[in-house]
Design a protein around this motif. Structure first.
Motif, PDB file in Angstrom:
ATOM      1  N   ASP B  75      -7.988   4.177   3.241  1.00  0.00           N
ATOM      2  CA  ASP B  75      -7.142   4.873   2.280  1.00  0.00           C
ATOM      3  C   ASP B  75      -6.019   3.846   1.741  1.00  0.00           C
ATOM      4  N   LEU B  76      -5.494   2.796   2.596  1.00  0.00           N
ATOM      5  CA  LEU B  76      -4.309   2.081   2.313  1.00  0.00           C
ATOM      6  C   LEU B  76      -5.119   1.089   1.342  1.00  0.00           C
ATOM      7  N   LYS B  79      -5.417   2.708  -2.077  1.00  0.00           N
ATOM      8  CA  LYS B  79      -3.965   2.920  -2.652  1.00  0.00           C
ATOM      9  C   LYS B  79      -3.471   1.464  -3.279  1.00  0.00           C
ATOM     10  N   LYS B  80      -3.888   0.642  -2.566  1.00  0.00           N
ATOM     11  CA  LYS B  80      -3.567  -0.847  -2.949  1.00  0.00           C
ATOM     12  C   LYS B  80      -4.104  -1.104  -4.507  1.00  0.00           C
ATOM     13  N   GLU B  82      -5.372   1.109  -6.599  1.00  0.00           N
ATOM     14  CA  GLU B  82      -4.828   1.903  -7.614  1.00  0.00           C
ATOM     15  C   GLU B  82      -3.502   1.441  -8.023  1.00  0.00           C
ATOM     16  N   GLU B  83      -2.854   0.833  -7.116  1.00  0.00           N
ATOM     17  CA  GLU B  83      -1.487   0.454  -7.779  1.00  0.00           C
ATOM     18  C   GLU B  83      -1.689  -0.990  -8.682  1.00  0.00           C
ATOM     19  N   ASP B  86      -2.847   0.047 -11.914  1.00  0.00           N
ATOM     20  CA  ASP B  86      -1.617   0.564 -12.761  1.00  0.00           C
ATOM     21  C   ASP B  86      -0.509  -0.181 -13.300  1.00  0.00           C
TER      22      ASP B  86
END
Lengths: 87, 87
Positions: B75-76, B79-80, B82-83, B86
């Motif tokens: 999950d981490l 998230k990395k 996805e960031e 962005d």
């Protein structure tokens, strides 16, 4: 071996009491125990003739299988990140 | 439920024979079984007074714990990614 403080957590899994000693906090250990209990009940529902040992072994088999699948996904994701960083 | 062809694989885990029915190939199922067998032997070495049922349940507890840790890492990483996307 690590020298962090170990916690002792008493949990019930499939009608027996276990004392789990580890680095995890009590909340986490209870979550793990409840997942194992749920999985054992689930496999019991699907095959009522299995004894408790077989139920627990099959629970471990299912979880290791899930672990290996997730590990494949994890490695793919890691490769994707590395490729992006190479650009 | 999927309609893919199921395989039946017979494996030995900690002295008992299990028939595992699933979507995985025979090679993969044998790998999973050998990991569970290794873990049971490992826990037995660390605590020889445990009966087979307790050994099997604690093996399931360990595998679920490993799964949850890997899930957190996964999950981490997600998230990395996805960031980064962005930016």
């Amino acid at each position: 071996m690590s020298h962090t403080k170990k916690t002792r957590t008493t949990v019930d899994i499939y009608g027996k009491t276990y004392t789990i000693i580890g680095d995890e906090n009590v909340h986490h250990t209870r979550l793990v125990a409840s997942i194992v209990d749920d999985k054992m009940n689930e496999i019991h529902q699907a095959n009522k003739s299995l004894d408790t040992t077989r139920l627990a072994v099959l629970t471990a088999v299912n979880t290791v299988n899930d672990y290996l699948k997730l590990k494949d996904d994890y490695d793919l994701l890691l490769k994707k990140i590395e490729e992006k960083e190479d650009l």
